[in-house]
Write an enzyme that holds these catalytic residues in place. Structure first.
Site, PDB file in Angstrom:
ATOM      1  N   GLY A 195       0.795  -1.226   0.000  1.00  0.00           N
ATOM      2  CA  GLY A 195       0.000   0.000   0.000  1.00  0.00           C
ATOM      3  C   GLY A 195       0.825   1.272   0.000  1.00  0.00           C
ATOM      4  N   GLY A 255       6.029  -3.348   8.129  1.00  0.00           N
ATOM      5  CA  GLY A 255       6.046  -4.455   7.163  1.00  0.00           C
ATOM      6  C   GLY A 255       6.764  -5.688   7.655  1.00  0.00           C
ATOM      7  N   GLU A 256       8.019  -5.535   8.028  1.00  0.00           N
ATOM      8  CA  GLU A 256       8.783  -6.703   8.462  1.00  0.00           C
ATOM      9  C   GLU A 256       8.414  -7.179   9.871  1.00  0.00           C
ATOM     10  OE1 GLU A 256      13.028  -6.760   6.678  1.00  0.00           O
ATOM     11  OE2 GLU A 256      12.427  -4.669   6.740  1.00  0.00           O
TER      12      GLU A 256
END
Lengths: 439, 301, 160, 328
Positions: free
Chosen positions: D49, D287-288
């Site tokens: 996104g 994210g990670e």
């Protein structure tokens, strides 16, 4: 202060194209009169390429040309951090893993390219295959890269051989020996993680086109970092960066796998060579064998604890299987080590990490970049210790948890945005965790 | 409103009439003719869910295709008083959804429901599963526990082979060049039978089994086990009937069965290997455990 | 060899090789690139289309086998002007990340709702079990299918 | 037999390249006469996104509906370096660059607007792409202003670079002043069921609390939690590219298994929003971090369920049964 658009579930701006099938991923592009490219890859994981005969393959109807190192002897090696990966293996030199490229087949049809690939004749002199980094670290292990400068520091474990260590990093914070002396007990374990494929559903794919009017090679292929891929391709081909143009398409997932150069270089060569549009799409097998993996890490962790549940010292030794080429290994393995204590206060920390070359598919970036593997070790340690202490694992975490003012194993003092304790409180609330948590 | 499915014999179709590489007979007579002309050269395609996988990127190497999809007679399921005949081109999806299969051969229905995914079940066929002869073929143990027979045809005639004698090794069977499985014949038991199906795989869908087990017990009027069949998949070069265990189940009342003993026999009799889906040691342990749970399931039925 | 089939309501006559896969026909010959190839071996579901009212992995079907068939691909479901309720729901529920699996995922969902407009969570999972998504963890995909079923039932929107 | 267990993991992740690496992102924002706001960035949207996040940040700063924002420049020859979409860095780095560039443009809107209205900045109000000199009086749209600015030979356009400094750690000791720009934290609790007959594990529930600073798009953050966790469960339970003597023996999706839709747990998640990081609007990267907790939480839950500790991944059914036997 309330925001109008930030903090809101604004619909994804690219979702409509994706649900209607209009989004163009690399293999969805269509060029008139394009050529198909296939790569002939290594036939043995560690061997000297003695002969490479493409003459019969070139006879296959529909084959436009087959490129080998002989056609482009001046190419430079490529790689994200260390340039150690050849674009094409030269006769007389080594193939180091099954993903190494020997030849670029360019044909009018995919079928012709596949047929030609089967007809390429390869002679090799086999060398010992090192699939296990422990073997690669032994003093009598053959060297995988002879031409890589010594990137190690001088703090190598005297028990291991040096020849296949791609890079080492270390941690030394506080007085670790004293920390272990202060501990009431010590928990020591070895953890092992595996090779993982990021497995984005879209395999590596792309098109390239050479624009003779301005001498620019245009490449349409997914990349997690356009400008870095551009720079890597340009330096490998001895071109100014401006002569390589990379255009992003829709990206069908990456998770670290699309950081390295994949189709780009071979496409660029084929496009410039033929002056026609060229297309290369990896199969799933090719993608899994020739592109990066999550590193298997071997992690020895040793943790000192007091009987009232505080951590006095933490020591780790990390060996990462870097595979045949460096890719992100010089960063991944030590980033794992830098996170070795997890989010817990430990005054005394020691760590040694080694990225080791083997003949496996190379390790690279994948979501978490070494810290994912390390968390398996530190959170297992924490859980083991909590059980030994007969203490609620949530409470044990909480009382050791980072807060403003904590320092990381790197000695970085955390000045703000340390909300770990709130995450422990909230997650245990959500789960209706039994047991109270207190400072 | 739902659209009616389009008949595959829609006259729109013309393929196979203009190619000397691809044949799609629409009758047994046409089939016979093609078999007479090209016996050794044909690659037979049924659902394609194995063939196209095995030949990925090599499909161009296939010289001549024989596509069975237009043989409507191969898609029939016929129910007689004493047997059911299932055409080899019947898909897993139909086996899963047909009431008659569920009623008479519930173990087959369960195994069919466990095959791959909706996409595989909609195309993959019972005949394809048999001819591929993978030790992991989901339907195979279930056919063996219902004592299935296979009708095999060729240009020279036809023969009936016991399913238990059909498989000769991993991906090997008794079919000669130009022989096809036309139908599967399943005897209908007069007596009451109870069965179980266990598939163990490393994830819940789209998975090749690490080990599977089919069980079918036929009871006589005294509620004694008249006939017992246990077959294990992915645990030997072929789907393996455990006859020693079957013998020791026979003529007993189910409640008198020493479950652990049967489980031990099964675990001892199989000859599993180590592969990506499990070690031999694991398979032996699980064979023991799932035999117990399958028998327990039958007891509870 | 010549075949003819109906794709998204349109009759098409084509010349194909015996070994041409339905997937290649759809993508290369018809240019309908919404249907994706993720594995080529029926293990990912990215190439899912509806053929004669059944979901198939178009990588495991020969084009010749689709002779006379009616095929529906993602392009036949809805476009920018009028999205299918499933497409709308996938956007609204945040079920789309990289999007590569989504056309196949939506085609399997379409078939599922054709058969059962009141699917339970288990029905949805079973119906979509042949479609692998690596990004979303599937949670929002399940939500989207539920939402689409709701839209079709309550809003009078058509599942065509 | 089915045995239940519950496990927990807390994790941290230092994001951005850090370690003194020259990590930066360049972005450009431009208001054009054709009623578009162009945000130029080379950042890659891998599905998480990125494009949407940048759109929201630009819309927020420029006080205009996101539908006017268009992300352009996904091309080495059309945009400058935005750094990689990796290291959980784009929201923080490109987000800050876009925010700064948008603020620069907003500065220009006020500057040229005040010239146009012949007033001073405090008297101006901006709302929904329009500039007002006062309530109920004269207004001008961004597009009209862009035209006026163009007539002056200028542009409503700005470029910004976000380039925070980190320091390289000493290679011998790893010590340094600021190694990573910031850290994200997460705690997960996981409920599982172990089948002791087969060694198979079913994950029932995952409870997550993720320290996000501030969620620019909560739905997408939840998407990261779910997607990351399921990917992490793959690592924990089934994923393994087996390379024997340099040869991969399972280079396909038939034998390299990732979780299917039937393997997923129920999720309940909370976002911890303290608005306290250096990212745009106090956000940080997620994210990670969302993949990191799954394998230890699962392993700890296995211990809770059956009292055996598996120290190698993946935690396969074989390992479970072997460990159970050893324990006997």
């Amino acid at each position: 202060m309330s925001k109008k658009y930030v903090g809101k579930d604004v619909l994804k701006v690219d979702a409509q194209d994706k649900v209607t099938g209009e989004a163009q991923y690399p293999s969805d592009l269509k060029f008139e009169d394009y050529l198909h490219v296939k790569i002939k890859r290594a036939t043995y994981p560690h061997a000297i390429l003695r002969d490479l005969d493409v003459s019969k393959a070139k006879q296959v109807e529909g084959v436009v040309d087959i490129l080998t190192e002989k056609d482009y002897p001046d190419l430079n090696k490529f790689g994200l951090i260390i340039k150690d990966q050849p674009v094409l293996i030269k006769v007389g030199e080594k193939m180091r893993f099954m993903g190494d490229a020997l030849a670029i087949i360019i044909a009018e049809t995919e079928e012709a390219a596949l047929k030609a690939r089967d007809k390429i004749e390869v002679e090799v002199e086999k060398l010992e295959v090192m699939s296990n980094p422990q073997r690669a670290l032994e003093k009598d292990a053959p060297t995988i890269h002879n031409d890589i400068g010594d990137l190690c520091t001088n703090y190598i474990d005297p028990d291991v051989g040096k020849q296949n260590i791609l890079m080492d990093h270390h941690l030394e914070k506080g007085d670790v020996d004293k920390g272990f002396e202060e501990a009431d007990f010590i928990v020591e374990n070895e953890y092992q993680t595996q090779h993982i494929d990021q497995l984005p559903i879209q395999n590596e794919a792309g098109y390239a086109l050479y624009d003779e009017s301005n001498d620019v090679i245009k490449i349409w292929a997914a990349s997690q970092w356009l400008h870095d891929t551009q720079a890597d391709v340009a330096q490998a081909m001895n071109l100014p960066k401006e002569k390589v143009r990379i255009i992003q398409t829709a990206i069908g997932g990456a998770f670290g796998k699309k950081e390295d150069v994949s189709v780009h270089l071979h496409l660029a060569l084929a496009a410039r060579h033929t002056k026609r549009p060229v297309k290369l799409v990896y199969t799933r097998e090719e993608s899994m064998i020739s592109q990066s993996k999550r590193h298997p890490l071997t992690i020895k962790a040793k943790t000192g604890v007091t009987n009232d549940g505080y951590l006095t010292a933490w020591e780790v030794k990390v060996i990462g299987d870097a595979g045949a080429y460096a890719s992100s290994s010089p960063a991944v393995v030590h980033k794992g080590m830098y996170h070795c204590t997890g989010p817990y206060n430990v005054q005394n920390v020691r760590g040694d990490s080694y990225a080791v070359y083997t003949n496996n598919t190379y390790g690279g970036a994948m979501r978490g970049f070494g810290t994912t593997q390390m968390a398996f070790a530190y959170e297992s340690q924490i859980d083991i210790i909590a059980h030994k202490l007969d203490m609620d694992p949530a409470q044990f975490r909480y009382q050791n948890a980072y807060d403003i003012g904590s320092t990381t194993p790197n000695g970085q003092k955390l000045g703000k945005s340390v909300n770990l304790k709130r995450t422990i409180e909230s997650a245990t609330d959500l789960a209706q965790w039994e047991g109270e948590i207190s400072e | 409103m739902k659209k009616q499915s389009i008949n595959v014999k829609n006259k729109l179709g013309t393929s196979g009439k203009d190619s000397d590489k691809y044949f799609r007979p629409e009758s047994k007579e046409e089939l016979k003719k093609i078999l007479e002309d090209y016996t050794d050269e044909l690659t037979v395609i049924a659902g394609g869910t194995d063939l196209l996988v095995a030949n990925y990127k090599n499909l161009y190497k296939i010289e001549k295709w024989l596509d069975l999809n237009w043989l409507d007679s191969f898609k029939e399921i016929k129910i007689f008083d004493d047997k059911v005949e299932i055409g080899s081109m019947v898909t897993h999806e139909r086996l899963d959804k047909l009431d008659q299969i569920k009623e008479h051969f519930p173990v087959i229905q369960k195994a069919a429901a466990d095959v791959g995914s909706p996409q595989i079940r909609s195309r993959g066929t019972i005949g394809g599963n048999i001819v591929t002869s993978s030790p992991a073929g989901d339907l195979l143990p279930t056919l063996l526990v219902y004592d299935a027979k296979l009708k095999i045809i060729s240009k020279d005639g036809e023969r009936i082979v016991d399913a238990n004698d059909f498989f000769t090794g991993p991906k090997q069977n008794v079919l000669g060049d130009g022989e096809l499985v036309e139908k599967i014949i399943l005897p209908l038991e007069e007596n009451k039978s109870k069965g179980a199906w266990v598939k163990v795989g490393k994830r819940k869908a789209l998975v090749i089994s690490s080990i599977s087990l089919a069980l079918n017990l036929v009871f006589d009027n005294d509620n004694k086990i008249k006939d017992a069949r246990i077959c294990v998949g992915s645990a030997a070069p072929v789907p393996l009937r455990i006859e020693k265990a079957e013998q020791s189940l026979k003529n007993k009342k189910i409640k008198k069965v020493n479950i652990a003993e049967i489980a031990q026999i099964v675990s001892d009799e199989i000859s599993p290997i180590d592969d990506i889906r499990g070690t031999a040691e694991y398979r032996r342990k699980v064979a023991y455990n799932i035999t117990k749970s399958a028998l327990q399931e039958v007891i509870n039925q | 060899m010549k075949i003819s089939l109906t794709v998204n309501g349109e009759k098409r006559a084509l010349d194909v090789k015996p070994e041409t896969r339905l997937l290649d026909l759809i993508r290369d010959d018809l240019g309908l690139t919404g249907t994706k190839e993720g594995c080529g071996k029926g293990e990912c579901g990215a190439c899912t289309v509806i053929m004669n009212n059944k979901v198939v992995a178009s990588c495991l079907v020969l084009a010749a086998q689709a002779d006379g068939a009616e095929i529906k691909t993602i392009e036949g479901l809805g476009g920018k002007d009028k999205l299918h309720p499933l497409q709308q729901a996938f956007i609204e529920k945040g079920a789309v990340q990289c999007g590569f699996c989504i056309p196949g995922m939506i085609m399997s969902s379409k078939k599922l709702l054709d058969e059962n407009i009141n699917p339970s969570e288990e029905d949805i999972k079973r119906g979509l079990s042949g479609n692998i998504c690596r990004c979303t963890g599937y949670v929002k995909i399940v939500d989207a299918v539920k939402e689409a079923a709701h839209k079709i039932k309550s809003g009078g929107e058509e599942n065509v | 037999m089915k045995k239940q267990g519950r496990g927990m993991a807390s994790i941290m992740f230092g994001f951005g390249y850090g370690e003194g690496f020259p990590d930066h992102s360049i972005a450009e924002v431009e208001i054009t006469k054709d009623k578009r706001i162009k945000v130029r960035t080379a950042g890659a949207d891998l599905g998480q996104g990125f494009l949407t996040t940048m759109t929201q940040i630009a819309a927020e700063v420029l006080k205009i509906d996101p539908s006017y924002i268009e992300i352009v420049g996904q091309d080495t020859h059309k945009a400058k370096n935005s750094g990689s979409t990796s290291a959980t860095r784009q929201t923080f780095f490109s987000g800050n660059a876009v925010r700064e560039a948008a603020e620069e443009v907003m500065g220009k809107i006020y500057h040229y607007g005040s010239l146009y209205f012949n007033s001073n900045h405090p008297e101006l109000t901006v709302k929904d792409g329009e500039l007002y000199a006062c309530d109920e009086c004269e207004k001008i749209t961004y597009w009209e202003l862009a035209e006026i600015v163009e007539q002056r030979g200028k542009e409503l356009k700005a470029e910004a670079t976000f380039f925070p400094k980190t320091y390289a750690p000493d290679r011998k000791t790893g010590q340094g002043e600021k190694i990573y720009v910031a850290y994200t934290f997460m705690t997960q609790v996981m409920d599982i069921e172990v089948d002791t007959d087969t060694g198979l594990i079913e994950v029932m529930n995952v409870y997550t609390a993720l320290d996000v600073g501030r969620a620019i798009n909560p739905q997408n953050v939840h998407g990261q939690i779910e997607g990351g966790t399921v990917q992490g469960l793959g690592m924990a339970m089934m994923e393994d590219q087996v390379i024997e003597e340099g040869i991969t023996i399972n280079a396909d999706m038939t034998n390299y298994l990732v979780p299917s839709i039937q393997d997923i747990p129920n999720f309940e998640s909370t976002l911890i929003e303290n608005n306290d990081s250096g990212g745009p609007f106090g956000s940080k990267g997620v994210g990670e971090p969302t993949i990191i907790g799954a394998s230890p939480a699962l392993s700890n839950a296995v211990y809770d369920a059956i009292g055996v500790r598996i120290k190698s991944l993946p935690i396969t059914p074989e390992k479970i049964l072997n460990a159970l036997e050893e324990k006997k």
